[in-house]
Design an enzyme around this catalytic site. Sequence first.
Site, PDB file in Angstrom:
ATOM      1  N   THR A 149     102.350 132.528 -36.358  1.00 39.74           N
ATOM      2  CA  THR A 149     101.743 133.857 -36.163  1.00 39.74           C
ATOM      3  C   THR A 149     100.227 133.698 -36.271  1.00 39.74           C
ATOM      4  OG1 THR A 149     102.221 134.323 -38.500  1.00 39.74           O
ATOM      5  CG2 THR A 149     103.739 135.224 -36.864  1.00 39.74           C
ATOM      6  N   LYS A 176     106.178 127.878 -41.021  1.00 37.98           N
ATOM      7  CA  LYS A 176     105.022 128.669 -40.626  1.00 37.98           C
ATOM      8  C   LYS A 176     104.576 129.478 -41.839  1.00 37.98           C
ATOM      9  CE  LYS A 176     104.775 132.574 -39.703  1.00 37.98           C
ATOM     10  NZ  LYS A 176     104.387 133.816 -40.465  1.00 37.98           N
ATOM     11  N   THR A 187     108.191 132.096 -49.554  1.00 41.74           N
ATOM     12  CA  THR A 187     106.837 132.542 -49.247  1.00 41.74           C
ATOM     13  C   THR A 187     106.436 132.336 -47.798  1.00 41.74           C
ATOM     14  OG1 THR A 187     106.076 130.386 -50.020  1.00 41.74           O
ATOM     15  CG2 THR A 187     105.982 132.189 -51.573  1.00 41.74           C
ATOM     16  N   GLU A 266      94.726 132.118 -44.132  1.00 37.76           N
ATOM     17  CA  GLU A 266      93.897 132.885 -43.198  1.00 37.76           C
ATOM     18  C   GLU A 266      92.432 132.881 -43.630  1.00 37.76           C
ATOM     19  OE1 GLU A 266      97.425 135.901 -41.688  1.00 37.76           O
ATOM     20  OE2 GLU A 266      96.120 136.511 -43.338  1.00 37.76           O
ATOM     21  N   ASN A 390      93.242 140.374 -41.005  1.00 36.18           N
ATOM     22  CA  ASN A 390      94.214 141.368 -41.458  1.00 36.18           C
ATOM     23  C   ASN A 390      93.795 142.810 -41.215  1.00 36.18           C
ATOM     24  OD1 ASN A 390      96.566 139.905 -42.885  1.00 36.18           O
ATOM     25  ND2 ASN A 390      94.733 138.809 -43.547  1.00 36.18           N
ATOM     26  N   THR A 395      96.813 144.733 -33.743  1.00 37.70           N
ATOM     27  CA  THR A 395      96.220 144.760 -32.403  1.00 37.70           C
ATOM     28  C   THR A 395      95.863 143.365 -31.919  1.00 37.70           C
ATOM     29  OG1 THR A 395      94.044 145.139 -33.410  1.00 37.70           O
ATOM     30  CG2 THR A 395      95.301 147.061 -32.724  1.00 37.70           C
TER      31      THR A 395
END
Length: 395
Positions: A149, A176, A187, A266, A390, A395
């Site tokens: 993702t 992932k 997790t 991230e 985030n 979108t």
Amino acid sequence: MYTINRIEGGVCAAEGFFADGIHIGLKKEGAYDLAFIYSETPCAIASVFTTNKMTAAPIRHFRAKGEFEGNFVLINAKNANAMTGQAGIDDIDEVLDAVQEQFPQIQNPVMSSTGVIGVRLPKAKIIEGAKTLDLTRREGVHASEAIMTTDTFSKRIAYEVVLNEGKSFRIGAMAKGAGMINPAMATMLCFITTDAEVDRTTMQSILDECVHTTFNAASVDGDTSTNDTVLVMANGVSGAFHAGAFKEALESMMLFLAKEMVRDGEGATKLVTYKVTGAINAHEAEIAAKALSNSLLVKTALFGQDPNWGRIASTVGASGIMCDEAFLSIWFDDVCVYKKGELLFDEKLEPYAAAVMQKSAFTIHCDIGLQDGEFTAYGCDLGHEYVKINADYRT
């Protein structure tokens, strides 16, 4: 007694397993977004799922079946099929029924999903796309890319375990995870395949043990997803098994994947190991280590490359464990900044500690100084990119 060797192949490394990833229009620009894992032989399946009470439909679907043997997993990206009620479970039944009609050799299939919460599964796209699957393909790289993702790279690993009597078995995995990573098992998504001849009860027990010091010790942002899943599939075709070797190999590959997820957190720029020793017991060491890996103040100091050891001490104290500043010692790698009440951090020492903080990977070691309890957790920094990713995730 045995040797463990790193090999290529990911989830296709074990004998009798096939996997691939294809594009069906869930992701943009032709990226892989639907993956499968298939075994020619029925597999015993061990599993661990999220502790989030808002459990996603694929997990509830798996648990409701009460089956621990099957030979096919279908994984889609971009849609979590979470908070979708009974309709989400019915959608899974419809998808898997269609897949079984297309491929009669599939037995007791299961499904896993990752992506946005609160949106019905795009089952028409999945059903139509699944018609193009080729169950004879061994494309573990494609499969690992399809389940990504916000990941910036795919995560996979495989081992061959060679026993002294000449027998061997293999274990392969893909995972992932980059956001919503918190040590409250599971997790992320992780799929493990093996041709070891191991029964489900033994495999489940070993998996439960390995989870504690690997995936459950990893944190990116302190959030636990609705879909987190670990599945281990064993088809037994090698005819070989050794419990100690299996556990060592499984724990090693799970720790590797856990660290890869933290490294890929991230917006993360650093992989930090939090080693806590000297606690009154292992449980208290675990509490302190996880408090450090989850602390926003610690994470932001890491991002700013600021050796603010006071935040480390404060977080340990706030964790609720038994501790005292008179016995506590703190290191950044091999640079001791505080030792049993003695302030070592000064203008001469700071550049050495700051140099450690500039590394992409390092260890923060806290010795509580009381008993022999210890635990190691893994975390990363938190910066601007995490907020950016985030803030507009849907979108």
